[in-house]
Design an enzyme around this catalytic site. Structure first.
Site, PDB file in Angstrom:
ATOM      1  CE1 TYR A   1      -4.328   0.190  -0.384  1.00 29.83           C
ATOM      2  CE2 TYR A   1      -4.364  -1.589   1.226  1.00 29.83           C
ATOM      3  CZ  TYR A   1      -4.996  -0.830   0.256  1.00 29.83           C
ATOM      4  OH  TYR A   1      -6.294  -1.092  -0.071  1.00 29.83           O
TER       5      TYR A   1
ATOM      6  CD  GLU B   1      -3.798   4.309   0.743  1.00 23.50           C
ATOM      7  OE1 GLU B   1      -2.754   3.643   0.939  1.00 23.50           O
ATOM      8  OE2 GLU B   1      -4.943   3.895   0.988  1.00 23.50           O
TER       9      GLU B   1
ATOM     10  CG  ASP C   1      -8.786  10.315 -23.781  1.00 22.96           C
ATOM     11  OD1 ASP C   1      -7.775   9.600 -23.934  1.00 22.96           O
ATOM     12  OD2 ASP C   1      -9.856   9.885 -23.299  1.00 22.96           O
TER      13      ASP C   1
ATOM     14  CB  THR D   1      -5.488   3.912 -21.531  1.00 26.57           C
ATOM     15  OG1 THR D   1      -5.570   3.989 -22.953  1.00 26.57           O
ATOM     16  CG2 THR D   1      -6.823   4.250 -20.917  1.00 26.57           C
TER      17      THR D   1
ATOM     18  CE  LYS E   1      -8.105   2.119 -25.144  1.00 20.07           C
ATOM     19  NZ  LYS E   1      -8.150   2.934 -23.918  1.00 20.07           N
TER      20      LYS E   1
ATOM     21  NE  ARG F   1      -7.753  -3.500 -19.286  1.00 22.05           N
ATOM     22  CZ  ARG F   1      -7.977  -3.758 -20.572  1.00 22.05           C
ATOM     23  NH1 ARG F   1      -7.249  -4.634 -21.217  1.00 22.05           N
ATOM     24  NH2 ARG F   1      -8.947  -3.148 -21.202  1.00 22.05           N
TER      25      ARG F   1
HETATM   26  N1  DSN Z   1     -12.851   0.436 -24.349  1.00 27.14           N
HETATM   27  C1  DSN Z   1     -11.949   1.333 -25.042  1.00 27.14           C
HETATM   28  C2  DSN Z   1     -11.941   1.067 -26.498  1.00 27.14           C
HETATM   29  O1  DSN Z   1     -12.185  -0.066 -26.871  1.00 27.14           O
HETATM   30  O2  DSN Z   1     -11.683   1.954 -27.283  1.00 27.14           O
HETATM   31  C3  DSN Z   1     -12.217   2.764 -24.746  1.00 27.14           C
HETATM   32  O3  DSN Z   1     -12.243   2.951 -23.391  1.00 27.14           O
END
Ligand code: DSN
Length: 432
Positions: A44, A46, A190, A216, A219, A225
């Site tokens: 942990y 924080e 974003d 994120t 991707k 993630r």
């Molecule tokens: N779920 C993602 C996507 O497939 O683009 C977006 O958050």
């Protein structure tokens, strides 16, 4: 073996033997997976490096500090917070950190390729806690920047949150920056879908034009993630104060302890992204998407915006087919895509009129343009095979139709044949 490890093995096999063509998915490296599965899950922490509420955080401090520095260097930004649990929390943290509930925000509609957290009305925090105005696209799926400017000037949003999940073209960050500056709004970029392409130098960065950037990390960036919030430094006099607001919105505002295993995974991914191999991969992702798009178009399919300049393609299946029948047939044939809304379509998100597919996963496996031509051939063959399988117009009949359709394709010779060919191709391109 336990049930859990059996199921994980089964998923591993599924990933190996099928084509991962959902554009938001990718294969993380062994180093990233080892970080995520490490003893760091036991701790942990924080707070932030050097300012923790728990003892025993010297090593975690070092990991998080390195991840922050690497993110700053790679994206060319002033500050970074690597603690957001994922993209939706990151966007929530920016909104709650910078503006007040009830303020006006503006973003691209989900059905035009935006994201739920960019102000989708009623069903998300971004549309419930803020007054959201949304822009769409023209009928060809392309953003009309004059319309965006007009809407922004009329509605005067305090914050514009701009990004894509299903928009194949390149966003004009400079124009969005000018529009936001013209009305004194925050511009949040974003870049979740394209952050790997930006680091790889094949998609423009919003950093000179946006105040805040969120992404994120799993991707095109190919990490675990998680997510990062970054302050670009653009036009923000008191950027330290802004970062403090964002940090407080992340913890304790909306989150508790950071997921240290994810932070280490992000660090591993950022180190991997800072290599010539990664830049080569990013370039190939786009080349593969363009080659796939060209073949699909040649085969007579209608592509939203006419093609792609990025990692993804949206096929408009109207009027003869629907996303559900095509996505399920392709899955049966070993090609895993997702069904998707098309701009200005009237179908509900559960039964949309398109499919979305992308090339990050297959590129990570080492596939190139010649394999994309083969894959396009399979997609065209499958779509041709199921022509005539039209989803009923009546809402209440759709569930039953899909149940019967699933039964009809359960032992379909052509789909099974393609699945075997896909499996053979996959064997030549092992997953990391
Ligand atoms: N779920 C993602 C996507 O497939 O683009 C977006 O958050």
């Amino acid at each position: 073996m336990s049930k859990v490890s059996d199921l994980i093995k089964a998923e591993e096999k599924r990933q190996e033997e099928t084509l991962m063509m959902i554009p938001s998915e990718n294969y993380a490296s062994k180093a990233v997976r080892e970080a995520v599965g490490s003893v760091l899950i036991n701790k942990y922490s924080e707070g932030y490096p050097g300012r923790r509420y728990y003892q025993g955080n010297k090593i975690v401090d070092e990991i998080e500090g390195l991840a922050i520095e690497k993110a700053k260097a790679l994206f060319g930004v002033e500050h970074a917070n690597v603690q957001p649990y994922s993209g939706s929390p990151a966007n929530a943290e920016v909104l709650f950190g910078l503006i007040e509930p009830g303020d006006v925000i503006m973003g691209l509609k989900l059905s035009s390729g935006g994201h739920l957290t960019h102000g989708h009305p009623e069903i998300t925090f971004s549309g419930k806690f803020f007054r959201s105005v949304q822009f769409g696209t023209k009928d060809d799926g392309v953003i009309d920047y004059d319309e965006v400017e007009k809407l922004a000037t009329e509605e005067k949003p305090k914050l514009m949150i701009v990004g894509t999940t299903a928009y194949p073209q390149i966003l004009d960050w400079e124009r969005f920056g000018k529009i936001a500056d013209g009305i004194g709004a925050w511009l949040i970029a974003d870049i979740s879908h394209v952050s790997g392409l930006i680091i790889g130098g094949v998609y423009p960065t919003p950093v000179p034009f946006a105040h805040i950037v969120t992404t994120t990390t799993h991707k095109t960036l190919r990490g675990p993630r998680g997510a990062i919030i970054m302050i670009t430094g653009k036009g923000i006099k008191k950027d330290i104060e802004v970062m403090a607001k964002i940090d407080r919105a992340v913890f304790p505002g909306l989150q508790g302890g950071p997921h240290n295993n994810t932070t280490a995974g992000i660090l591993a991914a950022l180190i991997e992204a800072d290599t010539p191999e990664f830049r080569q991969y990013a370039g190939q992702v786009v080349k593969n998407a363009k080659s796939l798009a060209a073949e699909l178009k040649k085969g007579g399919l209608k592509l939203v915006t006419g093609g792609t300049e990025s990692h993804l393609i949206v096929i408009d299946l109207r009027p003869d087919l629907s996303g559900n029948v095509v996505a399920e047939s392709l899955e049966k044939a070993g090609i895993v895509v997702n069904r998707n809304s098309v701009p200005n379509g009237s179908s509900p998100p559960f039964y949309p009129s398109g499919i979305r597919l992308g090339t990050p996963g297959v590129t990570t496996r080492g596939m190139k343009e010649s394999e994309m031509r083969i894959v396009a051939g399979w997609i065209l063959k499958v779509i041709d095979h199921i022509k005539g399988e039209k989803l009923p117009v009546e809402k209440e009949k759709r569930g039953e139709f899909m149940k019967n359709f699933r039964a009809r394709i359960e032992n379909d010779d052509l789909l099974n044949e393609v699945a075997l060919e896909v499996k053979d191709l996959c064997k030549k391109f092992p997953t990391p």
